[in-house]
Write an enzyme that holds these catalytic residues in place. Sequence first.
Site, PDB file in Angstrom:
ATOM      1  N   ASP A 130       0.862  -1.254  -0.011  1.00 38.38           N
ATOM      2  CA  ASP A 130      -0.030   0.035   0.071  1.00 38.38           C
ATOM      3  C   ASP A 130       0.812   1.391   0.211  1.00 38.38           C
ATOM      4  OD1 ASP A 130      -2.686   1.320   0.414  1.00 38.38           O
ATOM      5  OD2 ASP A 130      -1.517   2.170   2.274  1.00 38.38           O
ATOM      6  N   GLU A 161       2.135  -0.136  -4.702  1.00 40.15           N
ATOM      7  CA  GLU A 161       1.019   0.896  -5.137  1.00 40.15           C
ATOM      8  C   GLU A 161       1.909   2.396  -5.001  1.00 40.15           C
ATOM      9  OE1 GLU A 161      -2.980   3.230  -3.756  1.00 40.15           O
ATOM     10  OE2 GLU A 161      -1.711   2.266  -2.378  1.00 40.15           O
TER      11      GLU A 161
END
Length: 329
Positions: free
Chosen positions: A260, A297
């Site tokens: 993330d 990401e």
Amino acid sequence: MNSMLGAVPIDGQNCRFEVWAPRADKVEVRITAPREQKILLERDALGYHRGVAAGVGPGAQYVYRLDGGPERPDPASRFQPHGVHGPSEVVGSEFPWSDKSWSGIPLEQYIHYELHVGTFTAEGTLDAASAKLGHLQSLGITAVELMPIGQFPGARNWGYDGAQLFAAHQSYGGPNGLRRFVDACHQRGIAVVLDVVYNHLGPEGNYLAEFGPYFTNRYHTPWGQAVNFDGPESDEVRRFFIENALYWVTECHIDALRLDAIHAIVDPSARPFLEDLGIAVHDRARELKRNIYLIPESDRNDSRFVTERAQGGIGLDAQWSDDFHHSVH
């Protein structure tokens, strides 16, 4: 890493405990169930506290106490049956896997389905999600991406404010629920991607700062203090997160990790944490003879993250492109 953080059963009759608490002179583990006992752990020069408890195995519950302070769950807890503030539970590595022949699928064959366990079915569990794998397969899905499942407050949550990053959430089915789900996916030829959050932790139930310098005031993220990946004692902080990744891919047979918001990981080191993470996970993939991938990401649209290390890159496998979805919006 010669030993594993957390509570690790050995020989079926004893349990080895290891926790990093460099500011503490004494760390005591209290077994709360099924039979209460207390063990004072032995401290080493780096601030790791270790010890073996006799007669303690899977299912036993425990807490740590640092220098006589309040009782806290294990930062590397594998299961939190009573939530983020409750005792941790010892979990064994034994599971009746039926995916022995599974080695994963090539990354270019991944067709992702991002799945939130709590809302995917009425029951909100991994077992209930397993019953719908045939539907996903009929859509052409080849990789199920689970949104974060590390123990967070409450029963339903997006998962991005997890507090115990090693513990599959109890309302979803805990560690064995996760293993059953992964095994069922592999039986259908579906890979499992797990979304992991290494840029911050949630505020409730996050006791990491009491154990050691996991966070730093030198940088800030949209969620507060940054994780200490480059300051004093950051080697041990890196170890914690790398060991988390290795736990998921080794003991839970996860095929890929979606990292993330790596743009919120501030680390100007000569060899950054993400590079160390990639080395460790890819080494483990070779040991296990499986295809295991790291998919960060990022909103930076920076090819360096997926450029091979030999060419000066970080060496991760693919990139979840925030830049693309912002452009679409």
